[in-house]
Design a protein around this motif. Structure first.
Motif, PDB file in Angstrom:
ATOM      1  N   ILE A 154      -7.233 -24.098  30.113  1.00  0.00           N
ATOM      2  CA  ILE A 154      -6.820 -22.704  29.932  1.00  0.00           C
ATOM      3  C   ILE A 154      -6.335 -22.537  28.502  1.00  0.00           C
ATOM      4  O   ILE A 154      -5.597 -23.375  27.982  1.00  0.00           O
ATOM      5  CB  ILE A 154      -5.695 -22.327  30.911  1.00  0.00           C
ATOM      6  N   THR A 155      -6.772 -21.461  27.846  1.00  0.00           N
ATOM      7  CA  THR A 155      -6.291 -21.176  26.501  1.00  0.00           C
ATOM      8  C   THR A 155      -5.623 -19.804  26.478  1.00  0.00           C
ATOM      9  O   THR A 155      -5.889 -18.947  27.321  1.00  0.00           O
ATOM     10  CB  THR A 155      -7.429 -21.208  25.463  1.00  0.00           C
ATOM     11  N   ILE A 156      -4.770 -19.606  25.500  1.00  0.00           N
ATOM     12  CA  ILE A 156      -3.963 -18.397  25.385  1.00  0.00           C
ATOM     13  C   ILE A 156      -4.327 -17.651  24.105  1.00  0.00           C
ATOM     14  O   ILE A 156      -4.415 -18.254  23.025  1.00  0.00           O
ATOM     15  CB  ILE A 156      -2.460 -18.750  25.365  1.00  0.00           C
ATOM     16  N   ALA A 157      -4.515 -16.344  24.221  1.00  0.00           N
ATOM     17  CA  ALA A 157      -4.877 -15.526  23.071  1.00  0.00           C
ATOM     18  C   ALA A 157      -3.722 -15.447  22.072  1.00  0.00           C
ATOM     19  O   ALA A 157      -2.550 -15.414  22.451  1.00  0.00           O
ATOM     20  CB  ALA A 157      -5.270 -14.125  23.530  1.00  0.00           C
ATOM     21  N   MET A 158      -4.058 -15.400  20.790  1.00  0.00           N
ATOM     22  CA  MET A 158      -3.045 -15.437  19.741  1.00  0.00           C
ATOM     23  C   MET A 158      -2.029 -14.287  19.808  1.00  0.00           C
ATOM     24  O   MET A 158      -0.844 -14.506  19.487  1.00  0.00           O
ATOM     25  CB  MET A 158      -3.724 -15.471  18.367  1.00  0.00           C
ATOM     26  N   PRO A 159      -2.401 -13.063  20.211  1.00  0.00           N
ATOM     27  CA  PRO A 159      -1.375 -12.011  20.294  1.00  0.00           C
ATOM     28  C   PRO A 159      -0.213 -12.374  21.215  1.00  0.00           C
ATOM     29  O   PRO A 159       0.934 -11.998  20.941  1.00  0.00           O
ATOM     30  CB  PRO A 159      -2.154 -10.805  20.831  1.00  0.00           C
ATOM     31  N   PHE A 160      -0.475 -13.110  22.290  1.00  0.00           N
ATOM     32  CA  PHE A 160       0.606 -13.533  23.181  1.00  0.00           C
ATOM     33  C   PHE A 160       1.537 -14.519  22.454  1.00  0.00           C
ATOM     34  O   PHE A 160       2.754 -14.507  22.648  1.00  0.00           O
ATOM     35  CB  PHE A 160       0.051 -14.193  24.441  1.00  0.00           C
ATOM     36  N   VAL A 161       0.948 -15.389  21.628  1.00  0.00           N
ATOM     37  CA  VAL A 161       1.744 -16.351  20.873  1.00  0.00           C
ATOM     38  C   VAL A 161       2.628 -15.616  19.865  1.00  0.00           C
ATOM     39  O   VAL A 161       3.834 -15.877  19.754  1.00  0.00           O
ATOM     40  CB  VAL A 161       0.829 -17.356  20.141  1.00  0.00           C
ATOM     41  N   ILE A 162       2.019 -14.690  19.138  1.00  0.00           N
ATOM     42  CA  ILE A 162       2.759 -13.943  18.113  1.00  0.00           C
ATOM     43  C   ILE A 162       3.916 -13.171  18.732  1.00  0.00           C
ATOM     44  O   ILE A 162       5.047 -13.205  18.220  1.00  0.00           O
ATOM     45  CB  ILE A 162       1.792 -12.990  17.371  1.00  0.00           C
ATOM     46  N   GLN A 163       3.661 -12.493  19.847  1.00  0.00           N
ATOM     47  CA  GLN A 163       4.726 -11.718  20.475  1.00  0.00           C
ATOM     48  C   GLN A 163       5.814 -12.613  21.053  1.00  0.00           C
ATOM     49  O   GLN A 163       6.992 -12.237  21.068  1.00  0.00           O
ATOM     50  CB  GLN A 163       4.148 -10.808  21.560  1.00  0.00           C
ATOM     51  N   SER A 164       5.453 -13.803  21.502  1.00  0.00           N
ATOM     52  CA  SER A 164       6.457 -14.740  22.025  1.00  0.00           C
ATOM     53  C   SER A 164       7.462 -15.146  20.954  1.00  0.00           C
ATOM     54  O   SER A 164       8.609 -15.480  21.264  1.00  0.00           O
ATOM     55  CB  SER A 164       5.775 -15.995  22.581  1.00  0.00           C
ATOM     56  N   LEU A 165       7.041 -15.122  19.707  1.00  0.00           N
ATOM     57  CA  LEU A 165       7.884 -15.565  18.595  1.00  0.00           C
ATOM     58  C   LEU A 165       8.771 -14.459  18.031  1.00  0.00           C
ATOM     59  O   LEU A 165       9.695 -14.745  17.254  1.00  0.00           O
ATOM     60  CB  LEU A 165       7.003 -16.107  17.469  1.00  0.00           C
ATOM     61  N   GLU A 166       8.521 -13.214  18.390  1.00  0.00           N
ATOM     62  CA  GLU A 166       9.186 -12.092  17.719  1.00  0.00           C
ATOM     63  C   GLU A 166      10.704 -12.102  17.908  1.00  0.00           C
ATOM     64  O   GLU A 166      11.460 -11.802  16.972  1.00  0.00           O
ATOM     65  CB  GLU A 166       8.592 -10.770  18.194  1.00  0.00           C
ATOM     66  N   GLY A 167      11.165 -12.428  19.100  1.00  0.00           N
ATOM     67  CA  GLY A 167      12.604 -12.455  19.335  1.00  0.00           C
ATOM     68  C   GLY A 167      13.284 -13.562  18.551  1.00  0.00           C
ATOM     69  O   GLY A 167      14.358 -13.364  17.963  1.00  0.00           O
ATOM     70  N   MET A 198      17.456 -20.930  21.983  1.00  0.00           N
ATOM     71  CA  MET A 198      18.156 -19.650  22.049  1.00  0.00           C
ATOM     72  C   MET A 198      19.038 -19.519  23.292  1.00  0.00           C
ATOM     73  O   MET A 198      19.793 -18.546  23.415  1.00  0.00           O
ATOM     74  CB  MET A 198      17.147 -18.495  22.017  1.00  0.00           C
ATOM     75  N   ASN A 199      18.931 -20.491  24.213  1.00  0.00           N
ATOM     76  CA  ASN A 199      19.626 -20.388  25.505  1.00  0.00           C
ATOM     77  C   ASN A 199      19.326 -19.030  26.134  1.00  0.00           C
ATOM     78  O   ASN A 199      20.213 -18.298  26.578  1.00  0.00           O
ATOM     79  CB  ASN A 199      21.143 -20.573  25.341  1.00  0.00           C
ATOM     80  N   ASP A 200      18.044 -18.713  26.179  1.00  0.00           N
ATOM     81  CA  ASP A 200      17.622 -17.385  26.623  1.00  0.00           C
ATOM     82  C   ASP A 200      16.217 -17.470  27.210  1.00  0.00           C
ATOM     83  O   ASP A 200      15.241 -17.710  26.484  1.00  0.00           O
ATOM     84  CB  ASP A 200      17.643 -16.420  25.436  1.00  0.00           C
ATOM     85  N   GLU A 201      16.097 -17.271  28.518  1.00  0.00           N
ATOM     86  CA  GLU A 201      14.791 -17.298  29.163  1.00  0.00           C
ATOM     87  C   GLU A 201      13.933 -16.099  28.754  1.00  0.00           C
ATOM     88  O   GLU A 201      12.720 -16.110  28.956  1.00  0.00           O
ATOM     89  CB  GLU A 201      14.954 -17.347  30.685  1.00  0.00           C
ATOM     90  N   GLY A 202      14.547 -15.092  28.180  1.00  0.00           N
ATOM     91  CA  GLY A 202      13.806 -13.937  27.665  1.00  0.00           C
ATOM     92  C   GLY A 202      13.388 -14.099  26.219  1.00  0.00           C
ATOM     93  O   GLY A 202      12.760 -13.195  25.653  1.00  0.00           O
ATOM     94  N   MET A 203      13.730 -15.233  25.583  1.00  0.00           N
ATOM     95  CA  MET A 203      13.314 -15.563  24.208  1.00  0.00           C
ATOM     96  C   MET A 203      13.715 -14.496  23.193  1.00  0.00           C
ATOM     97  O   MET A 203      13.007 -14.260  22.216  1.00  0.00           O
ATOM     98  CB  MET A 203      11.799 -15.813  24.157  1.00  0.00           C
TER      99      MET A 203
END
Length: 334
Positions: free
Chosen positions: A4-17, A62-67
């Protein structure tokens, strides 16, 4: 290996927080085996293993499950706490009701609600205020987490009548086929909604605490891993991957139909009902295997081409460039 591979927009948004909180996101990426240069490649994808590692790293630091993607932190252990509480209930209807209650106790991101309409049950997520939810990824994964937990605890794919999302369709909206198992998705709605058949709320809780511990430890992998033996598209993908890995063969529709003991025309109709087709599934499987093999330098480009059933290496290079926007060698160097 992961298939399974993940599209880059999901990666980018995961990093925003994490980026907004001042974290060194490039370091996170490198620690998880992801080249920061890939963020500049719109068509790039990464293996699920690396994506899960990245999310777990962000959550831990971050001690945050919401990242950092909600209006306030969702402290580590929150999902574990809620999941353990759900084990006391006998049906997914009871579980869904209690999930709604527990999620509201956290007071993070959304106000959760349940509505009953005729023979349907709708689970709703309303944003607490305009800035409560930072991007579409965390909104989508919040809904996915609820649905995947119900699938896991009942050991079945719980059908969705419809999915409503409260944001415009992104450029990568094609990814939502797999995100919600091919169930119909509508964008630009007033809130996020998951609608179920009321009759499915009687599905029993079939899990125990030993299984729960493993499920929680895998998070957030669970929301991207299809519940096994769910749909024809899932079965076909699995069979294509088996043939690629075990037989060094990329099967056609007729071979897959024979393996699944179904007429090719019937299989074609089943895929149409799931809003996909055989050639798309085969292309995605080849693409994902190519990405995995390129991440392992023991495989030559020719080896990958042969494994994926291309008659010539040049044909594989052309195909990969069409999938990812760059050549296999350039992708490996990123």
């Amino acid at each position: 290996m992961t298939d399974i591979t993940i599209a880059m927009p999901f990666v980018i948004q995961s990093l925003e927080g994490a980026a907004a909180a001042g974290c060194d996101t490039k370091l996170f990426l490198k620690e998880c085996g992801i080249s920061p240069a890939l963020l500049e490649q719109n068509q790039a994808r990464i293996a699920l293993d690396n994506f899960v590692m990245l999310q777990q790293r962000i959550m831990k630091v971050m001690n945050d499950e919401g990242m950092g993607l909600f209006d306030r932190p969702l402290r580590l252990g929150s999902f574990d706490l809620m999941a353990h509480a759900m084990m006391a209930f006998e049906t997914i209807g009871e579980i869904l009701e209690r999930m709604c209650h527990y999620n509201n106790l956290f007071e993070v991101g959304f106000i959760h609600a349940i509505e009953i309409h005729d023979k349907y049950i709708t689970y709703q997520l309303h944003r607490r205020h305009p800035g409560a939810v930072k991007n579409s990824y965390i909104a989508t994964s919040s809904a996915m987490t609820i649905h995947r937990f119900l699938c896991w605890i009942s050991m079945t794919r719980v059908p969705l009548v419809s999915v409503h999302l409260d944001y415009p369709p992104p450029d990568w909206s094609a990814e939502y086929r797999s995100v919600f198992y091919g169930f119909p998705v509508k964008f630009n709605e007033k809130c996020i909604e998951l609608t179920f058949h009321e009759s499915d709320m009687l599905l029993p809780n079939k899990q125990d605490f030993s299984g729960l511990h493993a499920y929680v430890a895998r998070a957030p992998r669970n929301i991207f891993t299809p519940h096994e033996n769910l749909s024809y598209s899932t079965k076909i993908r699995a069979e294509i991957l088996r043939c690629i890995h075990k037989e060094r063969d990329v099967p056609n529709m007729e071979k897959i139909a024979e393996q699944l003991s179904i007429h090719p025309q019937t299989l074609r109709r089943r895929l149409q009902e799931e809003s996909t087709d055989f050639m798309l599934l085969r292309t995605q499987a080849r693409r994902d295997v190519a990405i995995y093999m390129l991440s392992n330098t023991q495989y030559r480009i020719q080896d990958i081409s042969d494994q994926l059933g291309f008659s010539e290496t040049s044909a594989f290079v052309r195909a990969f460039k069409g999938w990812m926007g760059t050549t296999p060698m350039a992708y490996r160097k990123l």
